[in-house]
Enzyme design. Structure first.
Site, PDB file in Angstrom:
ATOM      1  N   ASP A 382       0.851  -1.180   0.000  1.00 51.64           N
ATOM      2  CA  ASP A 382       0.000   0.000   0.000  1.00 51.64           C
ATOM      3  C   ASP A 382       0.894   1.239   0.000  1.00 51.64           C
ATOM      4  O   ASP A 382       1.973   1.219   0.612  1.00 51.64           O
ATOM      5  CB  ASP A 382      -0.900  -0.013   1.236  1.00 51.64           C
ATOM      6  CG  ASP A 382      -1.800   1.203   1.286  1.00 51.64           C
ATOM      7  OD1 ASP A 382      -2.629   1.359   0.379  1.00 51.64           O
ATOM      8  OD2 ASP A 382      -1.658   2.004   2.235  1.00 51.64           O
ATOM      9  N   THR A 384       0.242   4.832   0.910  1.00 51.84           N
ATOM     10  CA  THR A 384       0.203   5.785   2.012  1.00 51.84           C
ATOM     11  C   THR A 384       0.547   5.116   3.338  1.00 51.84           C
ATOM     12  O   THR A 384      -0.089   4.157   3.753  1.00 51.84           O
ATOM     13  CB  THR A 384      -1.184   6.444   2.113  1.00 51.84           C
ATOM     14  OG1 THR A 384      -1.494   7.051   0.862  1.00 51.84           O
ATOM     15  CG2 THR A 384      -1.210   7.486   3.211  1.00 51.84           C
ATOM     16  N   ASP A 584      -1.166  -0.203   6.369  1.00 57.95           N
ATOM     17  CA  ASP A 584      -1.237   0.379   7.712  1.00 57.95           C
ATOM     18  C   ASP A 584      -2.571   1.034   8.027  1.00 57.95           C
ATOM     19  O   ASP A 584      -2.741   1.581   9.112  1.00 57.95           O
ATOM     20  CB  ASP A 584      -0.127   1.417   7.890  1.00 57.95           C
ATOM     21  CG  ASP A 584      -0.471   2.744   7.220  1.00 57.95           C
ATOM     22  OD1 ASP A 584      -1.141   2.715   6.163  1.00 57.95           O
ATOM     23  OD2 ASP A 584      -0.089   3.795   7.751  1.00 57.95           O
TER      24      ASP A 584
END
Length: 702
Positions: A382, A384, A584
């Site tokens: 991912d 970001t 996250d």
């Protein structure tokens, strides 16, 4: 406690304690009393001479802390526990059995069979209980071998087998205890006493009595006994037991500190937020100890195969007796077992590898995930918070229509301040930096996961979120901003759209800088065995392409929302890949759970950490590669031990069948191989412990 300095050299101090003769003082507890002093390398206590030898870094502050520790020992002198540990019980059993074995020539001949059978009763009892429970395991094999020796009136073999079995049990307990000891020393979390401020005065109490809300005082050389925040003071704190960092970290008011870390210099007053088993270090130990239950496929297959060999061993023993008529050969075969070594060494290797990974700031939640991390050949990242610093900043605010820039930023901050997302924080921080106060003028705020925020402002609906949310879901025309958006996305910026009353009111350009190690990490992935490297982002195509190009990633997916992320993971699994997913955020949680191994960053959302199988506790992206190397090494250690177990025990069976070796040799070889592979399985734990040892004789990270 009263004591005197008997001898002193730079970095070396010998104290003589005044101890009572009865009850006896516990040696291990006295040594543990000093262990929490930062700068202490080694402590040795002799109950016979009442002397304590301390080796330390030579600093005056460390010397003073050691003397204070010795002085404060008196009121709570650690006594020898009344109940013996399991290891101590087995040691005494071995000592008694060994003594009787050595004295056998001096024992009257009529008594020797009785003593041999009496000593073998525990072995026979375990075998009988296993048969009664219909479990054909190593206990049945041992009981059958002893029974065969008794039936042939070979009581010397009975005594020898019994002694070796008891010695093997003791060595197995000792080896397992070593793993617990090494683990406890790596994450030492409990100081026997703590200083707390109560009623305006410092009070020394057992650490177990510290409660949440207490103000704990820790000075130079002391171990922090709680998780909490610094209220007052400045200090350098050694966090190597938690993070592996070799250098002390500065702590000041407002910064978090953790149990098990040591104050090297300075003084802190800490607000206790988590105590005892709630502390971070205690949870790490608990998770590592519990993780062994989540067995790796390799471990499960090995244990199943070892159990299946037990009936085969019985059959082979029976065949040997029928073919040779030699009960000793048959007994020799029965004394060889595969499962004992496999079931001891494999869990130790798993726990050792998990502990080594934890020392490198990576928490792996079980052997199953250790193996999955080792075997993953596709990794999904991912953007970001994973490849970026998760510290986005607002670089531009463009109003549309009759709205002003300040109005757009003020209203966006007003609704965003209700959420902990990094982008929301960036908007709020930008408004604060420009002195834009924002009173609560809107109605209730609703957060749409991975999309945006909905509220009402003076009766009009206000939307703050992605293009997909504002344009496609809410049908707001945003094409008037396409030219500006294109310019921003070419720079790799993310765009936040603001719509009021069904019309575009403004856009906010967000820049989240890439991690410094991101490019190097991506380049290292193919060499680490990953065949597919995929970038996922909720950004539009242009931003995704820019970021992927800058990182050197050829495969990426833009506008990847939670359901799409799960779909991509599933597709890779259907193609035969073992997938590692790194994320996250809340919107990453479904994909983390779907992947063969989910990896969450340390600053991630709690739900992401819960869904993940691996958590990066303090480190960087490179810790993923370090954890993978540890996982691969641990898996190879298991397989190498497995090959050793099979090879040695198969050779022992063949020698027993041919009659070249007596039952005594089979028992010795079996027990020696079991203890040998178990001790070998502790290699990762010993390496982890050694990695924390900066000095040549320092045994624990203090």
């Amino acid at each position: 406690m009263r004591f005197r300095i008997e001898h002193e050299l730079p970095g070396r101090l010998r104290l003589r304690l005044q101890l009572p003769r009865y009850p006896e003082v516990d040696e291990a507890a006295v040594e543990a009393h000093f262990h929490d002093i930062a700068g202490l390398y080694k402590v040795s206590f002799s109950r016979r001479t009442a002397g304590v030898l301390l080796r330390f870094d030579g600093r005056p502050a460390t010397r003073a802390a050691l003397l204070r520790c010795a002085e404060g020992m008196g009121p709570h002198l650690p006594l020898r526990p009344a109940e013996r540990s399991e290891l101590e019980k087995k040691r005494r059993i071995v000592m008694r059995a060994g003594t009787l074995f050595l004295l056998r020539p001096f024992i009257p001949i009529p008594l020797r069979p009785l003593l041999a059978v009496y000593g073998a009763l525990p072995v026979l009892r375990r075998g009988f209980n296993a048969v009664a429970a219909r479990r054909f395991n190593v206990d049945v094999l041992d009981g059958a071998a002893v029974t065969a020796a008794i039936a042939t009136r070979d009581f010397l073999t009975v005594s020898t087998i019994t002694l070796l079995l008891k010695l093997g049990e003791y060595l197995e307990e000792w080896t397992t205890g070593q793993s617990r000891k090494l683990l406890a020393e790596m994450f030492h979390t409990e100081e026997e006493f703590a200083w707390v401020l109560r009623n305006g005065a410092e009070e020394r109490i057992p650490a177990s009595e510290v409660v949440c809300g207490d103000t704990v005082v820790v000075r130079t050389g002391g171990l922090i006994p709680v998780d909490g925040k610094v209220l007052q003071g400045n200090a350098l704190v050694n966090q190597s037991s938690m993070t592996g960092e070799p250098l002390a970290v500065a702590k000041r008011p407002g910064i978090s500190v953790y149990a098990g870390t040591a104050v090297e210099e300075g003084e802190l007053q800490i607000l206790a937020e988590k105590v005892g088993a709630q502390t971070r270090a205690a949870r790490v130990i608990h998770i590592i100890e519990e993780a062994e239950r989540l067995k790796s496929p390799t471990q499960s297959r090995g244990e199943r195969l070892a159990d299946r060999v037990v009936p085969f061993t019985f059959g082979l023993s029976g065949f040997t007796y029928l073919a040779t008529g030699d009960a000793r050969r048959a007994a020799s075969v029965l004394l060889v077992d595969y499962s004992c070594a496999i079931k001891l060494a494999t869990p130790l290797a798993i726990v050792s590898s998990l502990a080594q990974a934890a020392q490198r700031r990576v928490l792996i939640k079980g052997g199953r995930y250790l193996e999955a991390l080792a075997e993953a050949d596709a990794i999904i990242l991912d953007k970001t918070g994973t490849l970026t610093e998760a510290l986005p900043e607002v670089v531009e605010v463009l109003p549309f229509g009759n709205y002003t820039r300040d109005f757009i930023l003020r209203q966006a901050a007003c609704v965003e301040e209700h959420f902990l997302h990094p982008v929301a924080h960036a908007v709020v921080q930008k408004a604060a930096a420009e002195g834009l106060s924002h009173a609560e003028e809107h109605a209730a705020v609703e957060y749409v996961v991975a999309h945006g925020i909905v509220s009402r402002l003076h009766g009009e609906r206000i939307l703050v979120g992605s293009r997909h949310f504002v344009h496609e879901d809410e049908k707001v025309d945003v094409t008037t901003a396409d030219e500006q958006v294109r310019a921003f996305t070419e720079k790799g910026y993310s765009i936040l759209y603001v719509a009021i009353g069904g019309k575009l009111a403004g856009i906010i350009a967000i820049h989240d800088p890439l991690r410094g190690e991101a490019t190097e990490f991506i380049r290292a992935l193919p060499g680490a065995g990953f065949k597919r490297v995929i970038l996922l982002t909720g950004d539009n195509e242009a931003t995704a392409a820019t970021v992927a190009k800058s990182l050197g990633i050829s495969e990426y997916y833009a506008r990847a929302f939670p359901d799409r992320k799960v779909e991509i993971v599933t597709q890779l699994q259907q193609q035969g890949f073992k997938v590692a997913m790194v994320g996250d955020g809340i919107n990453d949680s479904p994909a983390l759970a779907q992947a063969d191994v989910g990896i969450s960053m340390r600053h991630g959302a709690d739900i992401a950490k819960e869904a993940a199988d691996v958590v990066l506790m303090e480190g960087t992206l490179h810790d993923i590669l370090a954890a993978r190397a540890i996982a691969r090494s641990g898996l190879e250690l298991i397989r190498r031990n497995y090959r050793t177990i099979v090879g040695v025990n198969t050779a022992a069976i063949l020698l027993a069948i041919t009659g070249l070796t007596p039952p005594l040799f089979s028992a010795m070889l079996h027990n020696a191989s079991t203890v040998g592979v178990a001790f070998n399985a502790l290699q990762p734990l010993r390496r982890a412990r050694a990695a924390q040892t900066p000095g040549p004789e320092r045994s624990t990270p203090r």
